[in-house]
Scaffold this active site. Structure first.
Site: not given
Length: 426
Positions: A111, A359
């Site tokens: 992230k 994704s």
């Protein structure tokens, strides 16, 4: 507003560590694996200059935390927000590790983002920030190494800029092989049909499984949604199609309520015409922000930022189900209060996993040179989530624990097996 105030308290990293340790204790996790999973593999900070529209130079700070890649390439979003820092990135990266593992994807967790508010900049400036950040990251990202995706305040357009910048740094024979450097791209730039709704759709698949599991009907169920963006809108859209009624909505601009129900599409059209703000909507009454979670409803969907439900407001909640569309919307102290009150929580790493599953589909599509239609995408997505939900319920029964701990156990166990089978080099 409540959204920004609760987020500013931080504590996401503390929360995820508490959740991990609780599950690790319950499952008696191997101590060596526990040590590995308690730290990040890599923590990257970059500072980079960007020329503004007025000709001045501004320095920006970007982050990328790569938590674990035992199961495959790092995977996780990029957010543009003033609150993003190393601690927030670390918490969100580890959540991605658990989320991808729980969904049985061949990914790890990462992230990051850039510390700024894109709303204060022109589109041309945001594009330059995005491209400079991508260049500054260099080989710390890659289609088989670390694959970013959209998150808070980033969009398919943002991903298209990243893909173009990254591909432009490669030789002609490598460019076409690098389209899957990011996911969440516009469909015309290699994106996946249905990716825009994948997270919200997945939230509703989980809610439907909960209803099936408990023998309930969703028809007439009253629900509230915090956040009316990509996740909140699509969750409300699909849940209303199941016969549920949206009675409350909150975003950064306002909190709305009406006992008779708010038409999801009417509010969405108003929001889109009002710079994605629900303030001023005439189809519901405006209420105090602090009263939102106390609204009379059956289902609560927090789909904004983290730490929204805390020890201060957990006792006010009337919903019997909380479906976590956001990452970490319920802090550990509130978690305990809600469990004691008999309120069911579908945890974030399960409930909002539709986004990362989508994704994965886009990554596969680009990698293999395929094109998938939206019906195929949503059908495959539903199957993945139903499988995850049922495995979590099996773990919950096995360990006599709550759904969050069960989801962590299921996710961590897969990584533990990988380490035990592969060993540690040398």
């Amino acid at each position: 507003m409540i959204l920004s105030k609760a987020q500013s308290k931080g504590g996401l990293l503390k929360n995820v560590k508490q959740q991990f340790n609780k599950a690790a204790d319950l499952m008696n996790l191997d101590q060596g694996v526990r040590k590995i999973l308690q730290i990040n593999n890599n923590e990257i900070v970059v500072h980079f200059p960007v020329r503004m529209d007025n000709g001045e130079i501004e320095i920006f700070k970007g982050f990328r935390v790569q938590h674990n890649n035992a199961l495959g390439p790092y995977k996780g979003g990029l957010r543009y927000h003033e609150t993003i820092d190393m601690d927030a990135s670390s918490a969100l990266a580890s959540w991605m590790t658990w989320k991808t593992s729980l969904a049985r994807l061949p990914f790890g967790g990462a992230k990051g983002g850039v510390q700024f508010n894109p709303a204060l900049y022109s589109q041309a400036e945001v594009e330059r920030v995005t491209r400079r950040f991508t260049y500054a990251m260099g080989d710390n990202i890659g289609p088989e190494y670390d694959i970013p995706a959209p998150d808070v305040n980033t969009t398919p357009q943002t991903m298209a800029w990243i893909a173009d910048t990254y591909m432009s740094t490669k030789g002609p024979d490598e460019r076409a092989k690098s389209q899957h450097i990011v996911t969440g791209k516009p469909v015309g730039a290699g994106g996946l049909e249905g990716r825009d709704r994948a997270t919200g759709f997945g939230v509703v698949v989980n809610i439907k499984e909960w209803a099936n599991y408990t023998g309930q009907s969703l028809v007439g169920k009253r629900f509230i949604v915090q956040g009316f963006g990509k996740v909140g809108y699509w969750a409300a859209h699909y849940l209303s199609k199941e016969g549920a009624i949206m009675v409350g909505v909150q975003d950064e601009s306002a909190s709305l309520y009406t006992e008779d129900g708010i038409d999801v599409e009417t509010l969405f059209n108003y929001s889109r015409a009002n710079n994605f703000s629900i303030a001023g909507f005439s189809g519901a009454m405006h209420i105090a922000d602090e009263d939102f979670f106390a609204l009379n409803c059956d289902i609560c969907i927090p789909a904004a930022l983290g730490n929204q439900i805390t020890i201060e407001n957990a006792h006010l909640i009337k919903a019997s189900l909380i479906a976590e569309g956001a990452n970490g919307p319920v802090d550990p102290e509130a978690d305990e209060i809600l469990i004691e009150r008999g309120i069911t929580i579908i945890p974030d790493i399960l409930c909002n996993s539709g986004g990362v599953i989508g994704s994965y589909f886009e990554w596969l599509q680009n990698r293999n040179g395929e094109l998938w239609g939206v019906d195929m995408v949503l059908n495959k997505l539903e199957n993945y989530i139903i499988d995850s939900y049922r495995r979590v319920m099996t773990r919950a029964e096995e360990y006599k624990t709550d759904a969050r701990s069960a989801a962590y156990i299921e996710a961590i166990a897969r990584i533990e097996v990988a380490y035990k089978q592969m060993g540690i080099f040398p």
